[in-house]
Motif scaffolding. Structure first.
Motif, PDB file in Angstrom:
ATOM      1  N   GLY A  28      84.732  88.370  47.354  1.00 48.35           N
ATOM      2  CA  GLY A  28      83.938  87.232  46.862  1.00 48.35           C
ATOM      3  C   GLY A  28      84.123  86.984  45.372  1.00 48.35           C
ATOM      4  N   LEU A  29      83.363  86.024  44.848  1.00 51.00           N
ATOM      5  CA  LEU A  29      83.473  85.613  43.437  1.00 51.00           C
ATOM      6  C   LEU A  29      82.192  85.917  42.661  1.00 51.00           C
ATOM      7  N   VAL A  30      82.351  86.589  41.511  1.00 55.93           N
ATOM      8  CA  VAL A  30      81.207  86.920  40.653  1.00 55.93           C
ATOM      9  C   VAL A  30      81.513  86.497  39.212  1.00 55.93           C
ATOM     10  N   ALA A  31      80.642  85.683  38.627  1.00 59.24           N
ATOM     11  CA  ALA A  31      80.790  85.353  37.202  1.00 59.24           C
ATOM     12  C   ALA A  31      80.034  86.394  36.385  1.00 59.24           C
ATOM     13  N   PHE A  32      80.628  86.811  35.274  1.00 57.87           N
ATOM     14  CA  PHE A  32      80.024  87.890  34.480  1.00 57.87           C
ATOM     15  C   PHE A  32      80.352  87.699  32.997  1.00 57.87           C
ATOM     16  N   PRO A  33      79.495  88.255  32.129  1.00 55.21           N
ATOM     17  CA  PRO A  33      79.755  88.089  30.699  1.00 55.21           C
ATOM     18  C   PRO A  33      80.866  89.020  30.216  1.00 55.21           C
ATOM     19  N   THR A  34      81.681  88.530  29.299  1.00 52.53           N
ATOM     20  CA  THR A  34      82.558  89.414  28.531  1.00 52.53           C
ATOM     21  C   THR A  34      82.234  89.103  27.066  1.00 52.53           C
ATOM     22  N   GLU A  35      82.830  89.826  26.141  1.00 52.77           N
ATOM     23  CA  GLU A  35      82.505  89.569  24.733  1.00 52.77           C
ATOM     24  C   GLU A  35      83.086  88.227  24.253  1.00 52.77           C
ATOM     25  N   THR A  36      84.077  87.690  24.967  1.00 50.82           N
ATOM     26  CA  THR A  36      84.696  86.431  24.514  1.00 50.82           C
ATOM     27  C   THR A  36      83.976  85.235  25.115  1.00 50.82           C
ATOM     28  N   VAL A  37      84.089  85.060  26.440  1.00 48.45           N
ATOM     29  CA  VAL A  37      83.408  83.987  27.184  1.00 48.45           C
ATOM     30  C   VAL A  37      83.067  84.577  28.551  1.00 48.45           C
ATOM     31  N   TYR A  38      82.275  83.856  29.343  1.00 50.99           N
ATOM     32  CA  TYR A  38      81.998  84.326  30.705  1.00 50.99           C
ATOM     33  C   TYR A  38      83.268  84.199  31.556  1.00 50.99           C
ATOM     34  N   GLY A  39      83.490  85.197  32.415  1.00 50.34           N
ATOM     35  CA  GLY A  39      84.646  85.170  33.311  1.00 50.34           C
ATOM     36  C   GLY A  39      84.207  84.932  34.746  1.00 50.34           C
ATOM     37  N   LEU A  40      85.147  84.411  35.556  1.00 50.39           N
ATOM     38  CA  LEU A  40      84.880  84.214  36.985  1.00 50.39           C
ATOM     39  C   LEU A  40      85.765  85.193  37.749  1.00 50.39           C
ATOM     40  N   GLY A  41      85.150  86.293  38.226  1.00 53.56           N
ATOM     41  CA  GLY A  41      85.928  87.412  38.728  1.00 53.56           C
ATOM     42  C   GLY A  41      86.174  87.411  40.226  1.00 53.56           C
ATOM     43  N   ALA A  42      87.344  87.965  40.592  1.00 57.12           N
ATOM     44  CA  ALA A  42      87.687  88.245  41.991  1.00 57.12           C
ATOM     45  C   ALA A  42      88.634  89.444  41.991  1.00 57.12           C
ATOM     46  N   ASN A  43      88.779  90.076  43.129  1.00 55.16           N
ATOM     47  CA  ASN A  43      89.719  91.194  43.250  1.00 55.16           C
ATOM     48  C   ASN A  43      91.147  90.696  42.989  1.00 55.16           C
ATOM     49  N   ALA A  44      91.758  91.205  41.903  1.00 63.10           N
ATOM     50  CA  ALA A  44      93.058  90.695  41.462  1.00 63.10           C
ATOM     51  C   ALA A  44      94.184  91.024  42.439  1.00 63.10           C
TER      52      ALA A  44
END
Ligand code: TXA
Ligand code: MG
Length: 351
Positions: A28-44
């Motif tokens: 699935g897809l999870v958006a999460f904070p990083t120190e730069t901008v928010y990322g939209l994550g998935a299993n790479a």
């Protein structure tokens, strides 16, 4: 799809990470904070999962994703022929706002790299990002969590504006620390080359590596030059209103912007000015937003995308902005501002 939005604090952290990690493991897809901008994550490493990112963002399929890692050993899984420079840079700038381009291993699907034989890798500094990667047990492909063409999100609210209903979960870790995307450096050529300017400057890379080049397509505005990072060729970060930058001495800039404001307002346009704390009071009878302090340019980087989004929220039709060509982070700031302005800039020397 119902998007779960979870605030991250000490009390909820363990549960939120567990849930988010599970979603990532299941594709699935999870958006999460990083120190730069928010990322939209998935299993790479799961091509079907990373394809969902393209769909949610409306992102062109030739635009590769950055793979996020939490442990340096991951390099050996994801990349081959890793040069010594990669380890020197990792030692100095990871975890942090730096992405390296290396030759990809067979493990990384081409669906994640936009069909390229190279892979972009970053170890973020943000504790939520690092813990999420660790908890999920997967490598996390994550572009900025905005709709393609919109400014990158620096708060969970920005992410929700673009992604609510399109992804499984948003982890709300508050406002990000830096505010613009990572610096990208390509280590697959003869000489290391900066493909996207960011918080880590070319000069900082040179301190570690000696000679470093800048992708000419990124610093020049010639539309014929093709950037080496596929994503840099797209019109990005563009507010809906027409934006013009004005560059030069403070006196020239404020006088010119006041003149342009007068013309735009006479034409009946909803008009706004992007100024700095040092100059907000110099613009009259117009909506003025300060982007930060010239004396503390981190504040400018931090507010940049929020200010651009605000212009759309206020339905501004004509935006006149001061320019930022004399700061340490000028390359990074002006790269984004010029794109937002469709490269429209008025300079004192041309007047
Ligand atoms: O700070 C960041 O880097 C954020 C956070 C979430 O980590 N991510 C981010 O991702 O900005 P994105 O997808 O918005 O931008 C990735 C950029 C694009 O311009 C893409 O073309 C370039 O990296 N890129 C990715 N893989 C590449 C590769 N193999 N070769 C050249 N450029 C690559
Ligand atoms: Mg992006």
């Amino acid at each position: 799809m119902k998007t779960i939005i979870c605030k991250m604090d000490q009390a909820t952290e363990a549960d939120v990470l567990k849930k988010a990690g599970e979603i990532l493991r299941k594709g699935g897809l999870v958006a999460f904070p990083t120190e730069t901008v928010y990322g939209l994550g998935a299993n790479a490493l799961d091509e079907t999962a990373s394809q969902k990112i393209y769909k949610a963002k409306g992102r062109p399929s030739d635009n590769p994703l950055i793979v996020h890692i939490a442990d340096l050993k991951a390099l050996l899984d994801l990349a081959v022929d890793i040069p010594e420079e990669a380890y020197q840079l990792a030692k100095r700038f990871w975890p942090g706002p730096m992405t390296m381009i290396l030759k990809k291993s067979a493990l990384v699907p081409k669906g994640t790299t936009g069909g390229l034989d190279t892979v972009a890798i970053r170890m973020p500094y943000h504790p939520v990002a690092l813990k999420l990667i660790e908890t999920s047990g997967v490598y996390v492909a994550a572009p900025s969590a905005n709709t393609s063409g919109k400014p990158s999100p620096t708060t969970a609210e920005h992410v929700a504006q673009d992604m609510d209903g399109k992804i499984d979960m948003i982890v709300d870790g508050g406002k990000v620390g830096i505010g613009i995307e990572s610096s990208i450096i390509d280590l697959t050529g003869k000489v290391p080359m900066v493909l996207r300017p960011g918080y880590i400057t070319k000069e900082m890379f040179e301190e570690v590596l000696g000679q470093v080049l800048f992708d000419p397509a990124v610093v020049h505005t010639d539309p014929q030059l093709k950037p080496k990072a596929p994503g840099m060729k797209y019109k990005h970060y563009a507010p809906k209103g027409e934006m013009i930058l004005v560059d030069g001495s403070k006196d020239f800039v404020t006088a010119k912007i006041n003149e342009l404001v007068g013309e735009a307002k006479a034409g009946g346009y909803r008009t706004a000015v992007i100024a700095t704390d040092e100059t907000v009071d110099l613009y009259k009878d117009v909506t003025v937003m300060s982007i930060g302090k010239r004396k503390n340019e981190d504040t400018i980087v931090n507010n940049l995308y929020a200010v651009l989004r605000k212009m759309d929220d206020m339905e501004i039709e004509r935006i006149f902005s001061e320019s930022f060509s004399d700061l340490r982070l000028s390359a990074a700031i002006m790269n984004r501002m010029l794109k937002a302005a469709g490269h429209r800039i008025i300079t004192e020397k041309d007047n």
